[in-house]
Design an enzyme around this catalytic site. Sequence first.
Site, PDB file in Angstrom:
ATOM      1  N   LYS A   1      26.608   9.932 -53.873  1.00 22.62           N
ATOM      2  CA  LYS A   1      26.847   8.482 -53.866  1.00 22.62           C
ATOM      3  C   LYS A   1      26.246   7.904 -55.140  1.00 22.62           C
ATOM      4  O   LYS A   1      25.014   7.830 -55.267  1.00 22.62           O
ATOM      5  CB  LYS A   1      26.143   7.857 -52.666  1.00 22.62           C
ATOM      6  CG  LYS A   1      26.690   8.260 -51.302  1.00 22.62           C
ATOM      7  CD  LYS A   1      25.723   7.830 -50.221  1.00 22.62           C
ATOM      8  CE  LYS A   1      26.332   7.862 -48.826  1.00 22.62           C
ATOM      9  NZ  LYS A   1      25.287   7.681 -47.772  1.00 22.62           N
TER      10      LYS A   1
ATOM     11  N   GLU B   1      26.728  16.583 -41.610  1.00 19.30           N
ATOM     12  CA  GLU B   1      25.915  15.867 -42.607  1.00 19.30           C
ATOM     13  C   GLU B   1      24.645  15.342 -41.945  1.00 19.30           C
ATOM     14  O   GLU B   1      24.690  14.842 -40.817  1.00 19.30           O
ATOM     15  CB  GLU B   1      26.764  14.716 -43.155  1.00 19.30           C
ATOM     16  CG  GLU B   1      26.064  13.842 -44.192  1.00 19.30           C
ATOM     17  CD  GLU B   1      26.980  12.681 -44.611  1.00 19.30           C
ATOM     18  OE1 GLU B   1      28.219  12.851 -44.666  1.00 19.30           O
ATOM     19  OE2 GLU B   1      26.432  11.582 -44.866  1.00 19.30           O
TER      20      GLU B   1
ATOM     21  N   SER C   1      22.808   2.718 -43.466  1.00 17.88           N
ATOM     22  CA  SER C   1      21.871   3.773 -43.064  1.00 17.88           C
ATOM     23  C   SER C   1      21.325   4.412 -44.343  1.00 17.88           C
ATOM     24  O   SER C   1      21.594   5.553 -44.667  1.00 17.88           O
ATOM     25  CB  SER C   1      22.564   4.811 -42.182  1.00 17.88           C
ATOM     26  OG  SER C   1      23.537   5.521 -42.899  1.00 17.88           O
TER      27      SER C   1
ATOM     28  N   HIS D   1      26.244   1.782 -37.908  1.00 19.07           N
ATOM     29  CA  HIS D   1      27.491   1.145 -38.349  1.00 19.07           C
ATOM     30  C   HIS D   1      28.197   0.363 -37.246  1.00 19.07           C
ATOM     31  O   HIS D   1      29.174  -0.329 -37.506  1.00 19.07           O
ATOM     32  CB  HIS D   1      28.460   2.190 -38.920  1.00 19.07           C
ATOM     33  CG  HIS D   1      27.953   2.822 -40.184  1.00 19.07           C
ATOM     34  ND1 HIS D   1      28.529   3.930 -40.747  1.00 19.07           N
ATOM     35  CD2 HIS D   1      26.919   2.493 -40.993  1.00 19.07           C
ATOM     36  CE1 HIS D   1      27.867   4.258 -41.853  1.00 19.07           C
ATOM     37  NE2 HIS D   1      26.889   3.406 -42.005  1.00 19.07           N
TER      38      HIS D   1
ATOM     39  N   GLU E   1      33.012   0.930 -41.208  1.00 21.91           N
ATOM     40  CA  GLU E   1      33.920   1.698 -42.074  1.00 21.91           C
ATOM     41  C   GLU E   1      35.324   1.814 -41.494  1.00 21.91           C
ATOM     42  O   GLU E   1      36.134   2.606 -41.966  1.00 21.91           O
ATOM     43  CB  GLU E   1      33.343   3.105 -42.304  1.00 21.91           C
ATOM     44  CG  GLU E   1      32.011   3.074 -43.036  1.00 21.91           C
ATOM     45  CD  GLU E   1      31.431   4.456 -43.293  1.00 21.91           C
ATOM     46  OE1 GLU E   1      32.047   5.456 -42.879  1.00 21.91           O
ATOM     47  OE2 GLU E   1      30.360   4.517 -43.903  1.00 21.91           O
TER      48      GLU E   1
ATOM     49  N   ASP F   1      22.578  14.144 -47.177  1.00 21.47           N
ATOM     50  CA  ASP F   1      22.837  12.809 -47.736  1.00 21.47           C
ATOM     51  C   ASP F   1      21.480  12.123 -47.954  1.00 21.47           C
ATOM     52  O   ASP F   1      20.944  12.124 -49.059  1.00 21.47           O
ATOM     53  CB  ASP F   1      23.737  12.035 -46.763  1.00 21.47           C
ATOM     54  CG  ASP F   1      23.862  10.555 -47.091  1.00 21.47           C
ATOM     55  OD1 ASP F   1      23.520  10.152 -48.213  1.00 21.47           O
ATOM     56  OD2 ASP F   1      24.315   9.778 -46.216  1.00 21.47           O
TER      57      ASP F   1
ATOM     58  N   LYS G   1      34.468  11.663 -49.049  1.00 24.34           N
ATOM     59  CA  LYS G   1      34.335  10.959 -47.767  1.00 24.34           C
ATOM     60  C   LYS G   1      34.523   9.488 -48.059  1.00 24.34           C
ATOM     61  O   LYS G   1      33.671   8.863 -48.680  1.00 24.34           O
ATOM     62  CB  LYS G   1      32.948  11.241 -47.170  1.00 24.34           C
ATOM     63  CG  LYS G   1      32.757  10.594 -45.799  1.00 24.34           C
ATOM     64  CD  LYS G   1      31.434  10.983 -45.159  1.00 24.34           C
ATOM     65  CE  LYS G   1      30.343  10.006 -45.503  1.00 24.34           C
ATOM     66  NZ  LYS G   1      29.220   9.992 -44.523  1.00 24.34           N
TER      67      LYS G   1
ATOM     68  N   GLU H   1      28.964   9.283 -37.361  1.00 23.03           N
ATOM     69  CA  GLU H   1      30.370   9.442 -37.773  1.00 23.03           C
ATOM     70  C   GLU H   1      30.969  10.741 -37.233  1.00 23.03           C
ATOM     71  O   GLU H   1      30.359  11.799 -37.375  1.00 23.03           O
ATOM     72  CB  GLU H   1      30.473   9.479 -39.316  1.00 23.03           C
ATOM     73  CG  GLU H   1      29.979   8.206 -39.971  1.00 23.03           C
ATOM     74  CD  GLU H   1      29.774   8.335 -41.485  1.00 23.03           C
ATOM     75  OE1 GLU H   1      30.433   9.186 -42.118  1.00 23.03           O
ATOM     76  OE2 GLU H   1      28.931   7.597 -42.018  1.00 23.03           O
TER      77      GLU H   1
ATOM     78  N   ASP I   1      28.778  13.090 -39.399  1.00 22.74           N
ATOM     79  CA  ASP I   1      27.570  12.625 -40.077  1.00 22.74           C
ATOM     80  C   ASP I   1      26.630  12.172 -38.969  1.00 22.74           C
ATOM     81  O   ASP I   1      26.845  11.119 -38.350  1.00 22.74           O
ATOM     82  CB  ASP I   1      27.859  11.467 -41.051  1.00 22.74           C
ATOM     83  CG  ASP I   1      26.573  11.013 -41.751  1.00 22.74           C
ATOM     84  OD1 ASP I   1      25.505  11.589 -41.471  1.00 22.74           O
ATOM     85  OD2 ASP I   1      26.652  10.084 -42.576  1.00 22.74           O
TER      86      ASP I   1
ATOM     87  N   HIS J   1      31.819   7.244 -50.325  1.00 17.32           N
ATOM     88  CA  HIS J   1      31.713   5.788 -50.264  1.00 17.32           C
ATOM     89  C   HIS J   1      30.404   5.391 -49.588  1.00 17.32           C
ATOM     90  O   HIS J   1      29.634   6.252 -49.155  1.00 17.32           O
ATOM     91  CB  HIS J   1      32.899   5.225 -49.468  1.00 17.32           C
ATOM     92  CG  HIS J   1      32.922   5.604 -48.011  1.00 17.32           C
ATOM     93  ND1 HIS J   1      33.729   4.989 -47.083  1.00 17.32           N
ATOM     94  CD2 HIS J   1      32.238   6.563 -47.299  1.00 17.32           C
ATOM     95  CE1 HIS J   1      33.520   5.527 -45.900  1.00 17.32           C
ATOM     96  NE2 HIS J   1      32.634   6.472 -45.993  1.00 17.32           N
TER      97      HIS J   1
HETATM   98  O1  LIG Z   1      25.504   7.644 -44.135  1.00 17.20           O
HETATM   99  C1  LIG Z   1      26.493   7.651 -44.881  1.00 17.20           C
HETATM  100  O2  LIG Z   1      26.956   8.715 -45.260  1.00 17.20           O
HETATM  101  C2  LIG Z   1      27.091   6.371 -45.378  1.00 17.20           C
HETATM  102  C3  LIG Z   1      28.563   6.389 -45.621  1.00 17.20           C
HETATM  103  O3  LIG Z   1      29.326   6.838 -44.549  1.00 17.20           O
HETATM  104  O4  LIG Z   1      26.661   5.274 -44.668  1.00 17.20           O
HETATM  105  P1  LIG Z   1      25.757   4.180 -45.438  1.00 17.20           P
HETATM  106  O5  LIG Z   1      26.525   3.728 -46.612  1.00 17.20           O
HETATM  107  O6  LIG Z   1      25.510   3.108 -44.422  1.00 17.20           O
HETATM  108  O7  LIG Z   1      24.481   4.887 -45.841  1.00 17.20           O
HETATM  109 MG   LIG Z   2      25.371   9.960 -44.334  1.00 16.97          MG
END
Ligand SMILES: O=C(O)[C@@H](CO)OP(=O)(O)O
Ligand SMILES: [Mg+2]
Length: 401
Positions: free
Chosen positions: A327, A275, A42, A146, A196, A302, A378, A155, A232, A355
Amino acid sequence: MTLITDIRLRRVLDSRGNATVEADVLTESGGFGRGKAPSGASTGEYEAIELPANEAIAKAREEALPRLIGEVHAGNQRDVDAALHAADGTDDFSGIGANSAVAISMAAAKAGADVLGAPLYQHLGGTFRGNEYPTPLGNIIGGGEHAADATNIQEFLAAPVGAPSVEEAVFANAAVHQEVHDILADRDLPAGKGDEGAWAPSVSDDEAFEIMDEAVETVADDFGFAISFGLDVAGAELYDDEADGYVYDDGVKSTEEQIEYIAGKVEEYDLVYVEDPLDENDYEAFADLTAQVGDQTLVCGDDLFVTNVERLQAGINADAGNSILIKPNQIGTLTDAVDAIELATASGYESVVSHRSGETEDTTIAHLAVATDAPFIKTGAVGGERTAKLNELIRIEDNAV
Ligand SMILES: O=C(O)[C@@H](CO)OP(=O)(O)O
Ligand SMILES: [Mg+2]
């Protein structure tokens, strides 16, 4: 001593079975570091660009290695990362790939630590760091991008806010994961796992809220400390321009309705963390929600901020959110990630080091969180590529790295 003498790049597997970039950095005095790039599903619209692994490796060999080998000291992270930017020549790492950049950046940091004989967190954060540990947010139930046929919200995260140690926090999250399995079995709800390791049952978001609430309460009673939960939402994945709103299985919510919905859930379940509750382009809606619930929960960006200081500064100016997800691969280097954390801290925003859904056994983010005194990390609850980081946190706390 830390002059880089060789860099080797190769294609290795990530947790989804896709190819990713692994980098080895060697130094003049025999220092060695290895880093691996994670990968998102995502992904945010404004993230640094990941190239196909083969292409990223070829481009980095051509452009980056000549600027690093024999030229830059691995112990000086800003020089390493500046050389990566110069080699790339774009503002989104589309030249050499953010996957090559982040793998080399992390490998260089580890080589620098290796020469010093210090743990990575100490090399990155200094000797006065290493006494504060992040609270791990553990992904327990999930869907979105996911997992197919599961929740709309991406999440549902356990947050053991009362845990006296990282070790107990990590075990509490694993216990919540097991408890949810038992509740699902009692309700005759079969569930596989998402990318995950979170359970991905075919239930409504409302039922997932109920199950999480029951599970964290049961485990909190067993463990004797407070465990809350958070979300999230991955709002950018739910938002659809044409529908002019957030598309759920049971209908479309306008932006105002989405704000009201999330604020209502924060109240009802005492959520400690939300989030990306809203779309990645909607600073204003983030600001509205933050004004309503920002004093009782973390409103974290994010896809909104993508670990980018300019996007974070825009958010700070607009009072959008009070927290940022960090990230390293979203921005391409450790220097950029640390700059984002420092701006966040200086502005009263909480950092959550994270992560990606596609991961490897690399443990750099555990060290980054401790090095920067980040209050949260996280990185899942179970599964080898997730426990790699969680177990590293336990070792850091135990002075065993
Ligand atoms: O959205 C998120 O926060 C991440 C990790 O949980 O997902 P992705 O790595 O798929 O962006
Ligand atoms: Mg996110």
